[in-house]
Design an enzyme around this catalytic site. Sequence first.
Site: not given
Ligand code: ACO
Length: 330
Positions: A113, A253, A283
Amino acid sequence: MYSAGILGVGCYVPEQVLTNRDLEEMVDTNDEWIVSRSGIRERRIAAPEEATSDLALQAARRALGDARLAPEELDLIIVGTDTPDMLFPATACLVQRGLGAYRAACFDLEAACSSVIYGLSIARQFIATGTYRHVLVIGSEILSRITDWSDRSTCVLFGDGAGALVVGRVEEGFGVLSTVLGSDGRAADILRVPAGGSRLPASHETVERRLHTLQMNGPEVYKFAVRVVERACDQALDQARIPKEDVELFVPHQANIRIIEGAARRFGFPMERVAVNVHRYGNMSMATIPVALQEAREEGRVHRGDHLLLVAFGAGMTWGAAVVRWSKED
Ligand code: ACO
């Protein structure tokens, strides 16, 4: 040394819209979870016949039109992508063929990215030294082709699109004032597509185990991103000798609204000075910055003399930031 700046911007997003409601039909998720965790409401999905070079070509033509430049005037074409049309030749060569830009040298760049910031930095060096006059930097991505559509933790976050920048000479005092690039290979495993390269070539097993799709440790990427975004912005502003109060537009980004808002808060940028479109496109990897920049221009938010702060992070992990003093009469 010559000053290098952005002479033209172009973007292209595919027509098909995939909403959070659509995703509710595909995996166990819901609109509220996706919006509250990421800010994303919908994203674009490329048509089956579209490949990364097709999206790149559309964005490139628009950027050349904006720069009022003919394809034959290009000296170098750089395409940043994680989803090239094929392993080789470079997608940049396919874009060259589509444009008829046969004077240009071409290569692909893989900094995930962060690729457009890396590309902008490379373009700036070639222009500053007088080696080249015009460099086309494109970020183009069809992440939907490497998404595991059964993995709700990743499939809701990404989208397809392309953005292009024409970089060339500008008046002294304008253009790219600083670029900062960084990488940390120790974090290489937190975001990757494990198979399809020389380590794990395609086999029945790699396909069955879904190793050709994107795998991400979301919380680790999140923590990493927050840290490097702040550091890279600080360094880019320092190098450009621009106080943060002088930044008229912050173009981060577009991966997650929480990362964007956190960075804006940390720098004291009100959201009116932040380019945000993650809710519409998700993204789109290296395409997000040019697309967000172009939309901000179309909204009349970019003016000659404005200081723009661009920042990206991505797999590798890689990151990059740039300060640009806008030179076009928008
Ligand atoms: N819908 C519902 N529930 C979900 C989903 C979904 N789509 N995805 C995950 N969950 C659940 C998980 O199973 C987990 O459940 P559990 O606690 O029972 O195991 C729970 O939701 C996790 O929730 P949170 O801990 O609140 O999630 P978090 O706040 O960490 O958010 C996220 C997750 C959005 C992925 C976050 O970590 C994030 O944005 N990370 C950075 C991602 C990023 O920027 N990636 C790209 C970078 S580089 C590039 O651009 C390629």
